[in-house]
Write a protein that holds these residues in place. Structure first.
Motif, PDB file in Angstrom:
ATOM      1  N   SER A   1       1.059   6.455   2.300  1.00  9.74           N
ATOM      2  CA  SER A   1       1.656   7.436   3.207  1.00  9.74           C
ATOM      3  C   SER A   1       2.983   7.973   2.683  1.00  9.74           C
ATOM      4  O   SER A   1       3.731   7.275   1.992  1.00  9.74           O
TER       5      SER A   1
ATOM      6  N   SER B   1      -1.471  11.334   8.713  1.00  9.77           N
ATOM      7  CA  SER B   1      -2.894  11.554   9.009  1.00  9.77           C
ATOM      8  C   SER B   1      -3.522  12.428   7.938  1.00  9.77           C
ATOM      9  O   SER B   1      -4.679  12.252   7.578  1.00  9.77           O
TER      10      SER B   1
ATOM     11  N   GLN C   1       0.850  -1.192   0.000  1.00 13.17           N
ATOM     12  CA  GLN C   1       0.000   0.000   0.000  1.00 13.17           C
ATOM     13  C   GLN C   1       0.883   1.237   0.000  1.00 13.17           C
ATOM     14  O   GLN C   1       1.448   1.606   1.029  1.00 13.17           O
TER      15      GLN C   1
ATOM     16  N   GLU D   1      -6.608   8.840  17.238  1.00 16.29           N
ATOM     17  CA  GLU D   1      -7.062  10.214  17.474  1.00 16.29           C
ATOM     18  C   GLU D   1      -7.916  10.681  16.297  1.00 16.29           C
ATOM     19  O   GLU D   1      -8.953  11.325  16.470  1.00 16.29           O
TER      20      GLU D   1
ATOM     21  N   TRP E   1       6.527   3.881   5.200  1.00 17.81           N
ATOM     22  CA  TRP E   1       5.709   2.916   5.967  1.00 17.81           C
ATOM     23  C   TRP E   1       5.074   1.870   5.062  1.00 17.81           C
ATOM     24  O   TRP E   1       4.049   1.292   5.423  1.00 17.81           O
TER      25      TRP E   1
ATOM     26  N   ARG F   1       6.304  18.797  14.095  1.00 18.70           N
ATOM     27  CA  ARG F   1       5.642  17.985  13.077  1.00 18.70           C
ATOM     28  C   ARG F   1       4.364  18.666  12.592  1.00 18.70           C
ATOM     29  O   ARG F   1       3.506  19.036  13.396  1.00 18.70           O
TER      30      ARG F   1
ATOM     31  N   GLN G   1       2.712   6.894  20.610  1.00 22.11           N
ATOM     32  CA  GLN G   1       1.444   7.198  19.933  1.00 22.11           C
ATOM     33  C   GLN G   1       1.456   8.605  19.320  1.00 22.11           C
ATOM     34  O   GLN G   1       1.057   8.791  18.174  1.00 22.11           O
TER      35      GLN G   1
ATOM     36  N   GLY H   1       3.863   6.981  13.076  1.00 20.51           N
ATOM     37  CA  GLY H   1       4.703   5.901  12.547  1.00 20.51           C
ATOM     38  C   GLY H   1       6.158   5.958  12.981  1.00 20.51           C
ATOM     39  O   GLY H   1       6.748   4.932  13.340  1.00 20.51           O
TER      40      GLY H   1
HETATM   41  C1  LIG Z   1       3.391  -0.447  11.367  1.00 24.05           C
HETATM   42  C2  LIG Z   1       2.814   0.492  10.350  1.00 24.05           C
HETATM   43  C3  LIG Z   1       2.425   0.007   9.121  1.00 24.05           C
HETATM   44  C4  LIG Z   1       1.958   0.878   8.143  1.00 24.05           C
HETATM   45  N1  LIG Z   1       1.684   0.397   6.903  1.00 24.05           N
HETATM   46  C5  LIG Z   1       1.386   1.267   5.921  1.00 24.05           C
HETATM   47  C6  LIG Z   1       1.291   0.840   4.568  1.00 24.05           C
HETATM   48  O1  LIG Z   1       1.454  -0.346   4.258  1.00 24.05           O
HETATM   49  N2  LIG Z   1       1.031   1.738   3.629  1.00 24.05           N
HETATM   50  C7  LIG Z   1       0.826   3.059   3.905  1.00 24.05           C
HETATM   51  O2  LIG Z   1       0.576   3.830   2.990  1.00 24.05           O
HETATM   52  N3  LIG Z   1       0.925   3.520   5.182  1.00 24.05           N
HETATM   53  C8  LIG Z   1       1.208   2.652   6.177  1.00 24.05           C
HETATM   54  N4  LIG Z   1       1.351   3.120   7.471  1.00 24.05           N
HETATM   55  C9  LIG Z   1       1.246   4.551   7.719  1.00 24.05           C
HETATM   56  C10 LIG Z   1       0.076   4.960   8.601  1.00 24.05           C
HETATM   57  O3  LIG Z   1      -1.093   5.002   7.875  1.00 24.05           O
HETATM   58  C11 LIG Z   1       0.441   6.324   9.222  1.00 24.05           C
HETATM   59  O4  LIG Z   1       1.485   6.092  10.118  1.00 24.05           O
HETATM   60  C12 LIG Z   1      -0.710   6.959   9.944  1.00 24.05           C
HETATM   61  O5  LIG Z   1      -1.677   7.385   9.052  1.00 24.05           O
HETATM   62  C13 LIG Z   1      -0.264   8.151  10.819  1.00 24.05           C
HETATM   63  O6  LIG Z   1       0.515   9.034  10.087  1.00 24.05           O
HETATM   64  P1  LIG Z   1       1.920   9.536  10.642  1.00 24.05           P
HETATM   65  O7  LIG Z   1       2.699   8.347  10.994  1.00 24.05           O
HETATM   66  O8  LIG Z   1       2.492  10.462   9.659  1.00 24.05           O
HETATM   67  O9  LIG Z   1       1.583  10.311  11.978  1.00 24.05           O
HETATM   68  P2  LIG Z   1       1.014  11.861  12.133  1.00 24.05           P
HETATM   69  O10 LIG Z   1      -0.030  12.025  11.140  1.00 24.05           O
HETATM   70  O11 LIG Z   1       2.210  12.715  12.079  1.00 24.05           O
HETATM   71  O12 LIG Z   1       0.428  11.779  13.546  1.00 24.05           O
HETATM   72  C14 LIG Z   1       1.186  11.866  14.742  1.00 24.05           C
HETATM   73  C15 LIG Z   1       0.238  11.946  15.919  1.00 24.05           C
HETATM   74  O13 LIG Z   1      -0.597  13.085  15.799  1.00 24.05           O
HETATM   75  C16 LIG Z   1      -1.953  12.741  15.850  1.00 24.05           C
HETATM   76  N5  LIG Z   1      -2.747  13.593  14.995  1.00 24.05           N
HETATM   77  C17 LIG Z   1      -2.542  13.867  13.696  1.00 24.05           C
HETATM   78  N6  LIG Z   1      -3.488  14.680  13.236  1.00 24.05           N
HETATM   79  C18 LIG Z   1      -4.328  14.943  14.262  1.00 24.05           C
HETATM   80  C19 LIG Z   1      -5.500  15.707  14.430  1.00 24.05           C
HETATM   81  N7  LIG Z   1      -6.017  16.382  13.415  1.00 24.05           N
HETATM   82  N8  LIG Z   1      -6.089  15.738  15.640  1.00 24.05           N
HETATM   83  C20 LIG Z   1      -5.571  15.036  16.672  1.00 24.05           C
HETATM   84  N9  LIG Z   1      -4.460  14.305  16.584  1.00 24.05           N
HETATM   85  C21 LIG Z   1      -3.844  14.244  15.398  1.00 24.05           C
HETATM   86  C22 LIG Z   1      -1.991  11.307  15.408  1.00 24.05           C
HETATM   87  O14 LIG Z   1      -3.133  10.651  15.881  1.00 24.05           O
HETATM   88  C23 LIG Z   1      -0.721  10.768  15.994  1.00 24.05           C
HETATM   89  O15 LIG Z   1      -0.929  10.438  17.334  1.00 24.05           O
HETATM   90  C24 LIG Z   1       1.817   2.259   8.440  1.00 24.05           C
HETATM   91  C25 LIG Z   1       2.174   2.730   9.694  1.00 24.05           C
HETATM   92  C26 LIG Z   1       2.695   1.882  10.641  1.00 24.05           C
HETATM   93  C27 LIG Z   1       3.123   2.460  11.941  1.00 24.05           C
END
Ligand SMILES: Cc1cc2nc3c(=O)[nH]c(=O)nc-3n(C[C@H](O)[C@H](O)[C@H](O)COP(=O)(O)OP(=O)(O)OC[C@H]3O[C@@H](n4cnc5c(N)ncnc54)[C@H](O)[C@@H]3O)c2cc1C
Lengths: 398, 386
Positions: free
Chosen positions: A129, A135, A126, A385, A159, B265, B334, B338
């Protein structure tokens, strides 16, 4: 209301169970039941077995080679497979992408992509990201520019689970950088295409499933475009809904709870089973309560979905299911105590390799690695969240 | 009451913080080869800076400090997730030795303070699960006042680099009797002793030690025959507080790393710190951290109390810190999304350290059970405890 289980469904369960007993090789089951990431070779082997039985795609309609089973039967099937320790089948191909392909793709793409999923020959990654788009997925910046009958792709995904072992990547790209959601397209990309570099990311379980994927002037045939250009967001949303629909992972949680019970009955404190320590059983019971609530919420989601869902079930289930898998893991690590601190290295993709593990009972390796990995359960598939915000906005009208 | 540090204590903390930030930061270590977690040159520096001596009395080569000094150092170690076996050797083994045998302590602890002797405590067994008096390792009489040791010790922290082991063994009594536990000090390479080094998930190292007929005599005794429990309790009490202090350092740093990340971030066009849901989560993290810190102070204050009250305070601290630490570090991951679950980034390592914490010296659950037993056995005493 009718709470009775159809006797035919119970007979179906027995049929599945008998099939598993007959056809699931013990080495596969052993590796499937421990917490390390499944080995691709195991997954392929197992999917082939299911395909030959006609069970390659429990959730697909018959016309595409699926079983046409009811939601309840799919659920029973998943549960039996999980309890038997069968390797996880390809969630990406079967549940997330497959249905989107047969719903939105043209005949040619369907014919090209669907059979491979069924046979275990086409595993999906997939590619959604990006470093700047987690997010806020619609902020993705990987660019695709049309050049004759090809797209030229440049960008950086992160990811991407299984990118190092998958056969095709469902890739979201910007085809119109002026627009946000409406500038996104969906390409099916062969990871062996020149210009693609995959870099592993090691997770805190010291295991490898995650990757970064770099695209440097990667040429993708226009025939690999899913549906229409700039309509990719619609398909992506469908993929994500499919991902969340099963994200409570009740079958998986059941297996893990069963494993926890097993461990708690074998680990001992001066001869006394851990399960008999005064504080332990109540916590186990609490997990059982929470699992049952989740199970029946899932059953409601599965049956009500057919009549047009009202509740944002996917988000409800995602939040509590992911928390539950973490809590089960926590208690399992506690039950293991010192073996919950030992580093049992991931065996890797070679099923015959003998890992050099520290001492400990057979059930110890994989537990902590999985516990660590599952910190991500509340993050992947849309962080909790964000799910809570979806619940508040879409249903509660806040 | 006065919670302020003395000038000397503040100096100790500040110099430790400076040194560790510079020499032992997690970032440096993540890319260093796995070396059993031990760097002999750095151990010598620990000795030189007086850290190994900080919480030992002067007649044993120490600087005359007590548990506060050990706690201060451990908190700093926790902030940087230091893997050197300071706790196993410099706290647990040293404090047990101190309490076990005054003569041997005066003879051997100066060497430990100088970094020249590295004893580890080979006491924990697979089925101990937090119970100090759990000893099944046997010391069987072998004539002429000698014994042979038979048994298996696990999770011997720092055992991979130990040159001596303090071994607890039964000379009488059942597996959980306080009476009948005898302590011996033996050489790490004595015949009949087998060691297997084990890396833990937080990159610290321990050892499993198998004793198969190791011959000991009265010259190897620490303290009196059958009377080892009190020294073990003394060492464990201090070890537990030091461990909790370390956890406070772990939590605090995890919290600030997370705060900083939220400020930088960006998603949805804004930095994450603007989301109230995340602000509230961070507020909870701070509350948990400060409750934990308070419990460490209380446990230190109760060290001088009679056994039952002391043990209750230690259980309260270990339970509280374990629960808070898990919450703080899990939320640290959390709120990172990621990046938080990657081995390359720091925050996940804080969570791993807290996971190991829960598996050492009794889990939060174990300590709650101890307190619950107290509630049932002597409710009046439990309630009157001030
Ligand atoms: C083990 C693993 C497997 C994955 N596999 C895939 C994959 O195969 N393909 C793919 O495309 N993606 C994959 N992902 C990506 C995953 O979808 C993203 O990690 C996820 O959407 C969160 O994005 P981020 O890591 O950039 O965190 P951020 O978006 O930077 O978020 C960081 C923190 O801020 C919070 N936050 C963000 N926005 C808000 C808001 N508006 N209000 C309140 N809180 C908020 C989040 O909840 C989180 O706690 C994977 C992730 C992991 C960890």
């Amino acid at each position: 209301m009718d709470f009775k289980l159809d006797p035919a469904d119970e007979a179906f369960r027995q049929e599945v169970r008998a099939f598993l007993k007959e056809n699931l090789p013990p080495d596969l089951a052993r590796r499937g039941a421990c917490g390390f990431h499944p080995i691709r070779a195991d997954q392929r082997r197992w999917q082939r077995t299911l395909f030959e039985r006609g069970w390659g795609a429990p959730n697909w309609p018959v016309e595409y080679g699926g079983t046409g089973w009811s939601h309840l039967r799919q659920f029973i099937f998943d549960e039996e497979c999980a309890l038997a320790g069968a390797p996880a089948t390809d969630n990406g191909g079967l549940r997330m992408f497959g249905p989107v392909i047969y719903t939105y793709a043209g005949a040619e793409l369907k014919a090209r992509l669907l059979p491979g999923i069924l046979k275990g020959e086409l595993y999906w990654g997939q590619g959604f990201s990006e470093p700047g788009a987690g997010s806020d997925l619609a902020a993705l910046a990987t660019r695709a520019v049309r050049d004759g009958d090809e797209y030229v792709v440049n960008g950086h995904k992160i990811w991407t689970t299984g990118a190092h072992t998958c056969d095709i990547i469902g890739l979201l790209v910007k085809t119109n950088p002026e627009a946000k959601q409406r500038g996104i397209s969906f390409l099916c990309v062969d990871p062996a295409t020149p210009g693609i570099t995959v870099r592993p990311i090691i997770d805190i379980g010291e295991a490898h499933s995650l990757n970064e994927v770099f695209f440097d002037n990667v040429r993708v045939p226009v025939s690999n475009l899913l549906g229409e250009e700039n309509k990719g967001w619609t398909y992506a949303k469908a993929v994500l809904e499919n991902e969340r629909a099963t994200s409570a992972e009740v079958p998986l949680n059941k297996r893990k709870l069963a494993q926890l019970r097993h461990i708690a009955m074998h680990e001992r404190s001066d001869g006394c089973r851990v399960i008999d320590l005064p504080g332990f059983a109540p916590r186990l019971a609490q997990l059982e309560v929470d699992l049952r609530a989740l199970e029946w919420l899932t059953l409601r989601a599965l049956t009500e979905k057919s009549e047009g869902a009202v509740l944002p079930y996917g988000s409800l289930l995602k939040v509590r299911g992911s928390e539950l898998v973490q809590r089960i893991g926590e208690l399992t690590v506690e039950a293991l105590e010192q073996y919950g601190s030992y580093l049992y290295a991931e065996p890797g993709e070679d099923p015959d390799a003998k890992p050099d593990w520290p001492p400990g009972p057979d059930y110890a390796p994989g537990v902590v690695a999985d516990f660590m990995y599952r910190r991500a359960a509340t993050i992947y598939g849309g962080a909790n969240e964000v799910q809570r915000t979806i619940i508040a906005r879409s249903f509660l009208g806040l | 009451m006065d919670f302020r540090l003395t000038d000397e204590q503040e100096m100790l903390r500040d110099s430790a913080r400076r040194f560790l930030e510079k020499e032992c930061s997690l970032e440096q270590r993540l890319h260093a080869p796995v070396n059993g977690g031990f760097d002999a040159a750095r151990w010598a520096q620990f000795a030189e800076m007086g850290w190994l001596a900080a919480s030992l009395p002067e007649d044993c080569g120490g600087l005359g400090g007590d548990i506060v000094e050990a706690a201060l150092l451990m908190e700093e170690f926790g902030r940087n997730l230091v893997v050197d076996p300071f706790w196993g050797i410099g706290v647990l083994a040293a404090q047990t030795l101190l309490a076990a045998d005054a003569d041997k302590a005066r003879e051997l602890l100066p060497l430990l303070c100088a970094g020249e002797l590295r004893p580890a405590l080979a006491h924990h067994e697979v089925q101990s699960r937090g119970v100090i008096e759990h000893v099944t390792t046997q010391a069987r009489p072998a004539g002429d006042g000698a014994w042979t040791l038979h048994g298996e010790k696990t999770l011997v922290m720092g055992g991979n680099v130990a040159d001596r082991f303090i071994v607890s063994a039964r000379t009488s009594g059942g597996s959980r009797d306080r009476q009948g536990i005898t302590l011996f000090l033996i050489d790490a390479n004595v015949p009949g002793l087998q060691r297997r080094d084990v890396r833990l998930i937080d990159n610290r190292w321990s050892a499993e030690v198998t004793l198969d007929g190791v011959r000991v005599t009265s010259a190897d005794l620490l303290g009196a025959v059958g009377e080892g429990w009190a020294a073990l309790e003394y060492g464990h009490a201090r070890g537990l507080i030091a461990l909790c202090a370390e956890a406070v350092g772990v939590m605090e740093r995890a919290m600030w790393i997370t705060r900083d990340y939220l400020r930088t971030r960006k998603q949805f066009g804004v930095t994450l710190n603007t989301f109230q849901a995340l602000q509230h989560r961070m507020a909870e993290m701070l509350i948990e951290l400060e409750l934990s810190r308070s419990m460490v102070y209380r446990a230190m204050a109760y060290l001088v109390r009679p056994l039952a009250a002391r043990q209750a305070a230690l259980s309260v601290a270990k339970a509280r810190v374990g629960q808070s630490g898990r919450f703080v570090c899990a939320q640290g991951i959390q709120l990172h999304g990621g990046i938080g679950v990657t081995e390359e980034y720091s925050i996940g390592h804080y969570f791993k350290r807290m996971t190991v914490f829960e598996n050492e010296l009794g889990s939060a659950q174990f300590h709650l059970e101890q307190l619950a037993l107290r509630e049932c056995a002597e409710p009046a005493a439990a309630r009157a405890q001030n």
